[in-house]
Design a protein around this motif. Structure first.
Motif, PDB file in Angstrom:
ATOM      1  N   ARG A  97       0.834  -1.205   0.000  1.00 39.32           N
ATOM      2  CA  ARG A  97       0.000   0.000   0.000  1.00 39.32           C
ATOM      3  C   ARG A  97       0.864   1.248   0.000  1.00 39.32           C
ATOM      4  NH1 ARG A  97      -3.350   1.389   4.266  1.00 39.32           N
ATOM      5  NH2 ARG A  97      -1.928   0.441   5.743  1.00 39.32           N
ATOM      6  N   TYR A  98       0.370   2.249  -0.710  1.00 37.19           N
ATOM      7  CA  TYR A  98       0.933   3.598  -0.701  1.00 37.19           C
ATOM      8  C   TYR A  98      -0.167   4.540  -0.219  1.00 37.19           C
ATOM      9  CZ  TYR A  98       4.526   1.910  -4.040  1.00 37.19           C
ATOM     10  OH  TYR A  98       5.541   1.236  -4.664  1.00 37.19           O
ATOM     11  N   PRO A 136      -1.314   8.849  -0.502  1.00 35.42           N
ATOM     12  CA  PRO A 136      -0.979  10.140  -1.107  1.00 35.42           C
ATOM     13  C   PRO A 136      -0.537  11.133  -0.040  1.00 35.42           C
ATOM     14  CG  PRO A 136      -3.330   9.945  -0.876  1.00 35.42           C
ATOM     15  CD  PRO A 136      -2.753   8.633  -0.434  1.00 35.42           C
ATOM     16  N   ALA A 191       3.806  10.185  -2.946  1.00 32.41           N
ATOM     17  CA  ALA A 191       3.375   8.921  -2.361  1.00 32.41           C
ATOM     18  C   ALA A 191       4.268   8.568  -1.186  1.00 32.41           C
ATOM     19  CB  ALA A 191       3.418   7.805  -3.403  1.00 32.41           C
ATOM     20  N   ARG A 231       3.086   2.760   2.784  1.00 35.98           N
ATOM     21  CA  ARG A 231       2.299   2.444   3.972  1.00 35.98           C
ATOM     22  C   ARG A 231       2.567   1.021   4.467  1.00 35.98           C
ATOM     23  NH1 ARG A 231       1.207   6.830   6.350  1.00 35.98           N
ATOM     24  NH2 ARG A 231      -0.748   7.855   5.927  1.00 35.98           N
ATOM     25  N   PHE A 264      -0.775  11.877  -7.143  1.00 39.35           N
ATOM     26  CA  PHE A 264      -0.692  10.506  -6.643  1.00 39.35           C
ATOM     27  C   PHE A 264      -1.133   9.471  -7.671  1.00 39.35           C
ATOM     28  CE2 PHE A 264      -2.742   6.934  -4.317  1.00 39.35           C
ATOM     29  CZ  PHE A 264      -1.617   6.413  -3.688  1.00 39.35           C
ATOM     30  N   GLU A 265      -2.284   9.702  -8.312  1.00 33.75           N
ATOM     31  CA  GLU A 265      -2.803   8.722  -9.269  1.00 33.75           C
ATOM     32  C   GLU A 265      -1.856   8.551 -10.452  1.00 33.75           C
ATOM     33  OE1 GLU A 265      -4.549  11.325  -8.204  1.00 33.75           O
ATOM     34  OE2 GLU A 265      -6.252  10.512  -7.101  1.00 33.75           O
ATOM     35  N   MET A 300       1.192   6.497  -9.304  1.00 33.49           N
ATOM     36  CA  MET A 300       0.867   5.077  -9.151  1.00 33.49           C
ATOM     37  C   MET A 300       0.751   4.399 -10.519  1.00 33.49           C
ATOM     38  SD  MET A 300       0.764   4.289  -5.946  1.00 33.49           S
ATOM     39  CE  MET A 300       2.232   5.299  -5.913  1.00 33.49           C
TER      40      MET A 300
END
Length: 196
Positions: A84-85, A87, A94, A97, A137-138, A141
């Motif tokens: 998991r990342y 934002p 990023a 997590r 962020f998007e 990713m």
């Protein structure tokens, strides 16, 4: 004569009660669920269930404020092993997590981050030499294209990709779009920076 008025009177009374119940917000199913807070980004339910925030997560931070030591890792395969990342507060950059905590077999792509020592809380500072702290962020990713999928999530993603499309085409036409298709080529060099 009294008998003929009873069904009409009952019908009028029922309609009045139903109208009153609708105006008061009462329903047979119950009240709609209330969200605990707002969602920072517009993402799908599937993504949130797989990669969304957890109760034990620390508060979001701003990646551009990271000032600790850097660590460079080169990934030769996908996925890297970062589960998991998150934002940044502004929706840019990023933060790692969750890292897969094992390498299942020699050469396991999902064990690369673990073997390289990547830690939760590290900021993605650069990807292939490009600054990543201020990228949406998007987009970041999508560029890294690093998502660890379990079999159920993989099936769900394949159904979306080859199923119902954004253009209204039928099953199997593979027209579902996830973004602009801007993916980094392997090997990918990622520079992480400790938050401190």
């Amino acid at each position: 004569m009294a008998r003929s008025r009873t069904p009409v009177l009952s019908l009028v009374a029922s309609a009045a009660l139903a109208t009153l119940a609708c105006q008061l917000g009462l329903s047979f199913v119950g009240t709609p669920p209330q969200l605990r807070g707002s969602v920072a980004q517009n993402v799908g339910v599937d993504y949130l269930l797989r990669n969304g925030p957890r109760d034990a997560d620390p508060p979001l931070m701003e990646p551009s404020s990271a000032s600790g030591p850097t660590h460079v890792v080169e990934y030769k395969k996908k996925p890297f092993g970062i589960a998991r990342y998150a934002p940044g507060v502004s929706g840019n950059g990023a933060v790692v997590r969750e890292v897969e905590q094992q390498s299942r077999y020699p050469g396991d792509p999902r064990g690369q981050a673990f073997l390289a020592g990547v830690q939760a809380g590290w900021v993605v500072s650069k990807v292939n030499g490009q600054d990543a702290k201020n990228i949406k962020f998007e987009d970041l990713m999508e560029f890294m294209d690093d998502e660890v999928l379990d079999p159920v999530a993989s099936l769900s993603l394949n159904l979306k990709e080859n199923g119902v499309s954004v253009e209204g085409k039928g099953i199997g036409e593979s027209t579902y779009t996830f973004g602009q298709g801007n993916h980094a080529e392997l090997p990918i060099t990622v520079e992480y920076q400790e938050a401190r």
